[in-house]
Design a protein around this motif. Structure first.
Motif, short mmCIF file in Angstrom:
data_model
loop_
_atom_site.label_atom_id
_atom_site.label_comp_id
_atom_site.label_asym_id
_atom_site.label_seq_id
_atom_site.Cartn_x
_atom_site.Cartn_y
_atom_site.Cartn_z
N MET A 1 68.13 42.78 69.04
CA MET A 1 68.14 42.80 67.63
C MET A 1 67.99 43.73 67.09
SD MET A 1 66.01 39.16 67.63
CE MET A 1 66.45 37.76 68.71
N ILE B 1 72.55 41.39 67.73
CA ILE B 1 72.20 40.17 67.34
C ILE B 1 71.36 40.12 65.98
CG2 ILE B 1 71.05 37.96 67.94
CD1 ILE B 1 71.86 38.42 70.81
N ASN B 2 71.67 39.22 65.17
CA ASN B 2 70.75 39.00 63.82
C ASN B 2 69.57 38.60 64.26
OD1 ASN B 2 72.97 40.20 62.36
ND2 ASN B 2 73.70 37.88 62.08
N SER B 3 68.41 39.31 63.61
CA SER B 3 66.92 39.05 63.93
C SER B 3 66.51 37.80 62.74
CB SER B 3 66.08 40.02 63.86
OG SER B 3 64.73 39.78 63.91
N ARG C 1 71.25 26.02 72.64
CA ARG C 1 71.26 27.36 73.44
C ARG C 1 70.86 26.58 74.98
NH1 ARG C 1 67.27 31.93 73.66
NH2 ARG C 1 65.96 30.61 74.68
N ASP D 1 74.13 34.25 64.68
CA ASP D 1 73.30 35.45 65.60
C ASP D 1 74.17 36.84 65.16
OD1 ASP D 1 73.33 32.80 66.51
OD2 ASP D 1 71.81 33.55 67.96
N ARG E 1 75.90 29.22 74.25
CA ARG E 1 75.45 28.67 72.79
C ARG E 1 76.52 27.57 72.45
NH1 ARG E 1 72.49 32.42 69.86
NH2 ARG E 1 71.48 33.87 71.24
#
Length: 1709
Positions: A412, A365-367, A890, A345, A880
């Motif tokens: 994101m 956070i990575n999309s 999650r 993430d 997580r």
């Protein structure tokens, strides 16, 4: 020697097992893994992910294997209703018929991406079975890396103790075929944790029942060979590395996420079982393996059924063969030293291996999707929500989840991407912009906060929107890096923030609170922020605190010009909470003269220690003890110190010190506060260890506390607590600090504390600082509503005239001096969730009213647009976990809330308002476990969704008619379906894609509700059809029982405090829904109106002597007169005639409420209730008249073809005799009552008659007379102490209490409905009487239609003997009593209403319900009296002294603040009686008990009055009676009803009350009415004198013509002059000495050391990296907390991390 050889043989065999991958051999396994998420205990319905592949292992050498994955498949099913566990077929005897091999699930298949990487071989290195590293292709995506790590995790064994866990390890080499158990550290996908491995040789009988035995490969590999079972169990409480990532808001949970358990809330376990065999140990091969990893979570941390995610793994050996062709190693390998999961993430680790902290511009956070797609979805979702809030009043759409998802998705976005999104949003409508800003704040990422900063600095958002954003950004900040904190300090310095006081103050507290959360304590920061992954952001000594923010805060405090501004700055110091604030606060706490001597600021400074006291209690407690102990300090200062002292867990000796000191405490406010605080704490729920210790200490101290009054005039710290066994706790803390001469509390707070299992939260608090604000409040209400105070309260209402001059002359002669006023401080401080703060300056509110009213006038006849929207995520827990499958999992729990008002208001120009506003309040509680497929965003999930929506009807008209006092609200039923109330609980399973998350889960067709029955309970209740409105209560329920008993059992768990706050938290998670819905179809009504009307009227007899206020002329009416401040409304005239019919004189209260529904066909449906209550002027008779009817008419007039559907008439008449004014009642005290109830159109049907007689007999009279109080009273009476004796007050209460009750009821031809309710009442009475019933005879032939109830109350015990006779039964109960909350459900559910219910039984002849309720509310202050006798005085506050009022007039009571036009003087007449003069406004009344009254100079004789006549002083126009004077026995009485003032003169005795609004403001012979005895004796100039007679002498009016020097007592005058020669102010205080504070000074009790641990069975020593508090001799822990410690080990021991319970700090024992 044989045993040794055998042991060595076994040991060598186990060693070979670790090397069981025989070099040159290839193993082919079928691998299946499932993740099944559902509510196991509710229904077998799960969302399942299944992974299948073949795993081919080539053993290269003794330390290397190469693994290749083939035939990989992934399938999902969101509604899997079969058992997800691999179940084979087993015979009755336990033998496996069909092995438990998984069948492929039906569902949606996900195509593997990067298939070439998935099948690429990877290399696993191991040391005797313990994996030391794994090499995977550098180009392989992260999800494949994690998946391959999970495979390697499941292949390893360290049964020789290569990484032994010495603490829990024990070694004894067993004989052959026995079990051997090891505890080692084993690195795996779910962390490097302590793992217990058990190896057991299986007997042949057990081999036959294994799943492995039925495998096709078993005979080929294991025939006639030894078989072993190996079991691995992981301990998540003991890990060197645990890859669990969590953010929590609020971060006050009492356990650690990711451990084996978090109380009952969360449980986590992993276990593997392997079956292996081999011809000889070097050739041992495992044939079958199964693994189980469970995460079980209570969805709302309460005792409900659990959400579970179960990982089930199965390995089956298909064949074992020689390597024919070796797999190629990765061409560009990347070595991974750890098998722990790595989340994709966000960026976790820098290139140098250090934790990577986010910067200010990149996405947090990575999309999983292109940001452009997210951008589009966000705009669409915002528009959907905004439109729905305006136009759609039903609950079909889950807008809260839409907003919650937007808030998470915005994390994101990078800063540039957020700017781009803002450019589009800012062109949309106001609600959409507001919602976006709220979601942006919720996201809490560094780019989001930087955008908020940018928008405020460039003034793109301003006013309330900017202030609310600033208030919340600290609470939602996810990663407060040092860089971000620095930027926030710069924001505080920016011009827009500095230019707006409200924004500046909000920002100050926000930054302070965030600095405390991020830097104040690493332990607390780890609970809220992902510091375990990202590393620490800062510490309490960080430069951003010490060098940047703290100097700014000090400067703000020093430069503030008003008390309010300084209070806010001091609140910011409290939020910062580091020890360095103490030296800054100490001068203010001391009350440094001329600089920091304001009481409000001192109190706020003390309360600002609320966080520091938990950091260094050993240093702060002495400060608080000194302040609280100093009786010369202001009471508020002492109470603030004491409350903080107790709530911070002071030593037991301190509790006992202050508890016992209440017996000699000179200040009643402090004594009352101490008692209420300790008493309340004894009832707190011991739901967490810290509270448990407080409760224990309070209960030890409680018996030492002196009884003290409790009521609104007294200070208190009321704590109302409730606790459910399910784990729900609610605590409401209400502190109230009173200053006697202030009308309202100077500090009033209300704070809510919630607990769900291990989660606690300061849900919200409101604190009102209200010093010296009475005049401001009067001005505010005067500007808004006109004058609300009595017109004679201020001298400004009368500037001329002899009467005003006379009163002013008294004040001038006395030189009356009020208490020195405190500096004004009016502030409302609102706090949500402990971090979101808003401040409202109430002093400036008054200034804004004219502007507000002028603005409102513009919209008198034109619409005013209303747009109010506020969305907040009040709580969010995002945790997580890695699963054993290598997939991310999650858990998310959220509590969002949404408030919205959209529409317009329009005035009609006549005082009415038409509202066309869509108003909605929604909140939601959701909990979900989700397992994701990283490469495509698909996931499975299970969860529970709880949602509550409430809406007001849209088209409303509000009207008030000043002519008849009627308030009316009219609703025009709309054309849209409207859910007025909506509540659901929905458990579900689902599989879908994260891209679909913009659509709420329950709106997605892919979601499957977990329904436990195909025959749910479905019911509809029509609630308003009889009025032509289609409003129904719809119910859908799947619980086992939905009946009266079920509801009763559910409500029994709650009390009113808990239910009103957390009643929406479900105690069961079955599928259920309740909807209160309005539907246009079927609605016949055009409009529905409700109204309320009230009038007060007085009847005077025809012989009353009437004076107009200020006049000397009187008149005597020729007939009775009815007076009212407004014209009697026509609808009240009939009932008023009945009420006054048999009264010569008296008063009446008239109320009417009802509902009118106009139908579309022109007819009208009426439902009215008219209530009238009257009482005669002598308080010996009253009447009640109630009429309730429902009828239909053909027009708006009530007489238009009236058709009655239902009518009820009730009348009651009561008569009683009054007790004597003092002493004991010689005659029997009685009261009789006759009630009539009738039904029918003319109220002539189904009649019920009640007769009651209650009386106090001789038995009760003697009990009162010979009680301890009665005996003392008789002594007091014998000495001439007729009035004011406390003993007589107590004895008279007992003497006047009725102890006999006789009730009779007769009924004629009751309807079936009436009988139903009467039987229900009978059953309830029988139920309540059951524990005390000694005789119950059923089936008797008692008189028909007649019931009697006889009660005999014991005046000694308070218990009652009852006999209840009905036509069919007789019940006899003995010693009936209600009990306290331990046995009485009512008392437990609502202690407040239970306490007030006691005013209805037993009844008292000398009181009434209203008077008793007022006494209970005021702590008996409403009953305060002053008695002036021949030679003694008993003041309002209970002080007694000897003094004789002579010929000179003495001021008994007046307002020394010179604001209320009232004074009472007395002097002695010629024959020893007292003559009292009352000056009230324009009127002066002289009362002479010998038979005369003089009104404004006109003297009248009582003997000229007719029976039941009196003197009245009326306001101009005869609309209102200002005062009355009448004779009573041998006395004369004057009453001023509007002031609740009463004075009675009887010979040489005077009794008077003080108006409640003059509490603490009076002065005179009767004292100051401030509920304090200490400081009672003082002169009008507030000089302290030693005795009451000196005080009385100082209020002698020497200038009066009746007074001469010869009449003065020269000795008293001489002493008075001597004591006041140098005035010693009664308000003098001595501040507490507090020594200088040294932040660097070491504490005596606390030392910080590293924790060491010696190996148990292995050699070595471990030392913690972190320091821990260690208590020195004579000290004890302040509070025990669980903290994680990292241990570095030497010798044979492995490093590890373990949570230990240690002291937070230490204090003296």
């Amino acid at each position: 020697m044989g045993k040794l050889q055998s042991s060595l043989l076994v040991l060598s065999a186990l060693l070979c097992l670790t090397l069981g991958w025989e070099p040159g051999t290839q193993y082919v396994y079928k691998y299946t893994g499932r993740s099944a998420a559902g509510v196991y205990d509710l229904k077998q319905q799960n969302a399942v992910i299944e992974l299948q592949s073949r795993v081919i292992i080539q053993s290269i050498d003794e330390s290397t294997i190469v693994v290749k994955l083939t035939d990989g498949r992934i399938k999902r099913n969101g509604n899997f209703v079969e058992n997800p566990y691999f179940q084979g077929e087993v015979s009755d005897s336990g033998y496996v018929i069909q092995p438990a091999h998984p069948e492929e699930i039906e569902g949606e298949e996900d195509q593997l991406v990067n298939d070439e990487h998935f099948g690429a071989p990877f290399v696993v290195s191991h040391n005797k079975g313990s994996v030391t590293g794994i090499k995977i292709g550098a180009e392989e995506p992260l999800w494949i890396v994690n998946y391959k790590k999970s495979i390697a995790s499941q292949l390893q064994f360290d049964i020789t103790g290569v990484r032994r866990d010495g603490i829990f390890n024990y070694e004894s080499v067993p004989a052959e075929e026995e079990t051997k158990t090891f505890t080692v550290f084993e690195d795996s996908i779910s962390g490097d944790c302590s793992t217990t491995i058990s190896v057991t040789r299986l007997p042949l009988a057990q081999v036959y029942i294994t799943d492995a035995f039925k495998l096709g490969s078993f005979d080929a590999i294991c025939k006639d060979k030894p078989v072993y079972k190996i079991v691995k169990t992981k301990d998540f409480n003991r890990c060197q590395h645990n890859p669990v990532w969590a953010t929590a808001n609020p971060a006050t949970h009492s356990c650690d996420f990711g451990k084996t358990d978090c109380g009952n809330f969360m449980k986590r376990s992993t276990i593997y079982k392997y079956v292996a065999c081999g011809e000889s140990f070097p050739k041992l091969t495992y044939v079958h393996a199964s693994g189980f990893s469970d995460l079980a979570i209570q969805p709302f941390a309460t005792e409900t059924k659990e959400l579970t995610n179960s990982v089930i793994i199965d390995w089956s050996l298909e064949k074992m063969e020689s390597v024919s062709s070796r797999f190629a190693s990765p061409s560009s390998p990347k070595e991974h030293k750890s098998l722990s999961y790595v989340f994709g993430d966000f960026h976790q680790v820098n290139h140098d291996g250090t934790p990577a902290q986010p910067n200010l511009v990149d996405a947090y956070i990575n999309s999983p999707l292109p940001v452009s797609a997210l951008h589009k979805n966000i705009i669409a979702a915002l528009r959907t929500v905004a439109k729905d809030l305006k136009e759609t009043p039903d609950s079909e759409k889950d807008n809260l989840e839409r907003l919650a998802v937007i808030g998470r998705v915005l994390s994101m976005f990078s800063l540039d991407e957020l700017r781009s999104l803002w450019q589009e949003v800012k062109s949309l409508d106001y609600p959409t912009i507001t919602l976006f800003v709220d979601c942006l704040v919720q996201s809490g990422s560094n780019p989001a906060i930087m955008l908020i900063k940018e928008l405020i600095e460039t003034e793109q958002i301003t006013g309330a929107k900017a202030t609310w954003a600033l208030a919340a950004i600290g609470y939602f900040a996810k990663t407060p890096t040092r860089e971000l904190l620095h930027e926030l300090v710069n924001l505080l310095k920016s011009r827009p923030v500095q230019a707006n006081t409200e924004m500046k103050q909000t920002t100050l507290v926000t930054i302070a609170d965030l600095l405390n959360a991020a830097c104040g304590s690493r332990f607390m920061a780890a609970k809220r922020f992902p510091v375990a992954v990202l590393g620490d952001f800062c510490d309490r000594k960080d430069t951003v605190i010490i060098d940047e923010f703290l100097p700014l805060l000090v400067k703000e405090l020093e430069s503030s010009q008003s008390t309010v501004d300084r209070i806010v700055a001091l609140a910011a110091f409290g939020s910062l909470g580091v020890e360095e604030i103490v030296p800054v606060l100490l001068p203010i706490i001391r009350g440094t003269s001329g600089q920091f001597d304001d009481t409000a600021e001192r109190v706020r400074a003390i309360l600002s220690l609320h966080r520091v006291v938990f950091v260094v209690p050993e240093k702060i407690h002495p400060i608080l003890i000194n302040l609280a102990s100093n009786t010369a300090e202001r009471a508020e200062v002492r109470m603030a110190a004491m409350s903080l002292l107790f709530m911070s867990n002071a030593p037991q000796s301190i509790w006992q010190k202050f508890a016992s000191s209440t017996w000699f405490e000179p200040n009643r406010q402090v004594a009352a506060f101490t008692r209420s605080l300790i008493g309340s704490m004894t009832n707190m729920p011991p739901s967490v260890p810290f509270l448990e210790e407080l409760v224990q200490k309070a209960r030890v101290a409680w018996p030492m506390v002196k009884p003290a009054p409790f009521g609104l005039p007294y200070s208190f710290a009321d704590i109302r607590s409730s606790y459910l066994d399910e784990g729900i706790a609610v605590m409401m803390h209400t502190p109230s600090y009173r200053v006697a001469d202030e009308h309202w509390p100077v500090l009033l707070g209300n704070r809510y504390f919630y607990q769900l299992g291990p989660f606690t939260a300061d849900a919200g608090s409101v604190y009102l600082w209200n010093y010296n604000m009475s005049e401001v409040w009067q001005n505010i209400f005067g500007k808004l509503f006109g004058r609300l105070t009595n017109k004679y309260e201020s001298m400004s209402s009368h500037r001329a005239g002899e009467k005003g001059e006379k009163l002013r002359g008294i004040w001038d002669e006395l030189n009356a001096t009020p208490r020195p006023a405190d500096k004004r401080a009016g502030l409302l401080h609102i706090n949500l969730m402990g971090s979101i703060n808003r401040f409202i300056n109430l002093e400036k509110f008054e200034e804004s009213i004219p502007t507000f009213m002028a603005e409102a006038m513009k919209y008198q006849n034109m619409p005013y647009e209303v747009s109010v929207t506020k969305y907040r995520m009040l709580a969010e827990y995002n945790i997580r976990f890695p699963t054993e499958l290598g997939l991310p999992m999650r858990f998310l729990a959220t509590l969002p809330i949404l408030v919205s008002m959209q529409g317009n208001l329009k005035g009609d120009g006549k005082g009415g308002i038409k509202s066309d506003v869509s108003a909605e309040l929604s909140w939601k509680l959701s909990s979900e476990i989700r397992v994701e497929i990283p490469f495509n965003g698909n996931y499975i999930a299970t969860g529970v969704d709880v949602r509550v929506d409430s809406r007001a009807p849209k088209e409303l008209n509000f009207n008030y008619n000043p002519n008849n006092g009627q308030m009316k609200v009219t609703w025009t039923p709309g054309t849209k379906v409207t859910d007025l109330f909506y509540y659901h609980v929905k458990p579900y399973t689902v599989t879908r894609n994260v891209a679909d998350s913009i659509t709420p889960t329950l709106e997605d067709h892919a979601t499957s509700i977990i329904s436990v029955t195909n025959k749910p309970i479905k019911r509809e209740y029509s609630l308003a059809d009889r009025f032509g409105v289609n409003i129904k209560l719809q119910e859908h329920n799947e619980v086992d029982f939905v009946d009266k008993m079920a509801y009763f059992e559910a409500f029994q768990k709650w009390d009113i405090n808990g239910f009103s706050n957390l009643g929406f938290v479900p105690l069961e998670i079955h599928n259920m829904k309740y909807v209160l819905r309005y539907e246009p179809s079927g609605t016949r009504a055009r409009s529905v109106s409700t109204y309320f009307q009230y009038q007060y009227a007085t009847k005077t007899c025809e012989h009353t002597v009437v004076y107009e206020s200020g006049s000397t002329q009187s008149r005597v009416p020729s007939e009775p007169e009815v007076l009212s401040s407004s014209t009697i409304a026509p609808e009240f005239r009939p009932v008023l005639g009945r009420l006054f019919k048999n009264l010569e004189s008296g008063n009446a209260h008239l109320m009417k409420a009802g509902l009118v529904a106009e139908q579309k066909d022109g007819s009208f449906i009426f439902f009215n209730a008219t209530v009238g209550v009257s009482k005669n002027a002598w308080f010996t008779k009253d009447f009640t008249d109630i009429q309730i009817e429902k009828y239909t008419t053909s027009g708006p007039s009530a007489r238009a073809n009236k058709k009655v559907d239902f009518a009820l008439c009730y009348t009651a008449v009561r008569n009683w005799n009054k007790p004597p004014t003092y002493g004991f009642s010689k005659d029997v005290l009685y009261m009789t009552e006759e009630d009539h109830i009738a039904f029918g159109e003319q109220c002539d049907q189904n009649k019920i008659r009640f007769k009651a007689k209650v009386y106090r007999d001789d038995y009760a009279a003697k009990a009162a007379m010979y009680s301890p109080a009665g005996k003392q009273c008789q002594k007091d009476l014998a000495t001439g102490f007729m009035y004011g004796s406390p003993a007589c007050t107590e004895a008279r209460l007992m003497d006047q209490t009725y102890n006999n009750y006789e009730l009779t009821a007769e009924a004629d031809s009751l309807s079936e409905t009436d009988n139903y309710w009467l039987n229900a009442a009978r059953q309830f009475i029988n139920f309540r009487m059951y524990p005390f019933t000694v005789k119950h005879i059923q089936g008797q032939s008692n008189p028909a239609n007649r019931a009697t109830w006889t009660i005999k109350r014991d005046p000694y015990t308070g218990a009652s003997n009852m006999t209840f006779v009905r036509p069919s039964e007789t019940i006899v109960a003995v010693n009936f009593r209600r009990g306290d909350e331990s046995v009485n459900q009512w008392a437990r559910f609502s202690p407040l209403t239970f306490a007030y219910s006691k005013v209805f039984y037993p009844l008292n002849a000398g009181s009434n319900f209203i008077r008793d309720a007022a006494s209970l509310t005021s702590g008996a202050v409403s009953e305060s009296r002053c008695y002036v006798g021949p030679d003694a005085v008993y003041t309002f506050d209970g002080a007694f002294y000897n003094y004789t009022v002579g010929d000179c007039p003495h001021v008994l009571m007046t307002d020394c603040h010179k604001q209320s036009e009232i004074a009472v003087t007395a002097h002695q007449g010629h024959d020893g009686h007292k003559i009292v003069t009352v000056i009230y406004g324009k009127d002066t009344v002289e009362l002479d008990p010998t038979g005369y009254v003089t009104i404004n100079g006109a003297k009248q004789e009582f003997k000229n009055l007719e029976q039941e006549s009196r003197f009245e002083i009326r306001e101009e126009g005869d609309k209102e009676i200002k005062a009355v004077v009448y004779p009573h026995a041998d006395s004369v009485i004057m009453e001023i009803k509007s002031l609740h003032f009463f004075v009675k003169v009887q010979g040489s005795h005077v009794e008077l009350t003080a108006p409640q609004h003059l509490r603490g403001r009076t002065c005179g012979v009767c004292g100051d009415f401030n509920q304090e005895v200490a400081g009672e004796f003082k002169t009008p100039q507030r000089c302290a004198v030693s005795e009451g007679e000196l005080m009385a002498a100082s209020f002698r009016l020497s200038s009066s013509k009746e007074c001469s020097a010869s009449n003065e007592d020269s000795e008293i005058s001489r002493r008075l002059e001597k004591e006041t020669e140098t005035c010693q102010p009664i308000d003098q205080q001595y501040h507490t000495h507090l020594p200088e504070y040294d932040t660097n000074a070491p504490t005596k009790c606390t030392r910080f050391e590293k924790i060491t641990h010696e190996g148990v069975s292995a050699k070595g020593q471990c030392e913690s990296v972190e320091w821990s508090a260690v208590c020195q001799p004579g000290c004890k822990p302040f509070m025990m907390v669980s903290k994680p410690f990292t241990f570095k080990c030497q010798g044979e021991l492995q490093d590890f991390v373990s949570s230990l319970t240690v002291p937070s700090t230490c204090i003296a024992a």
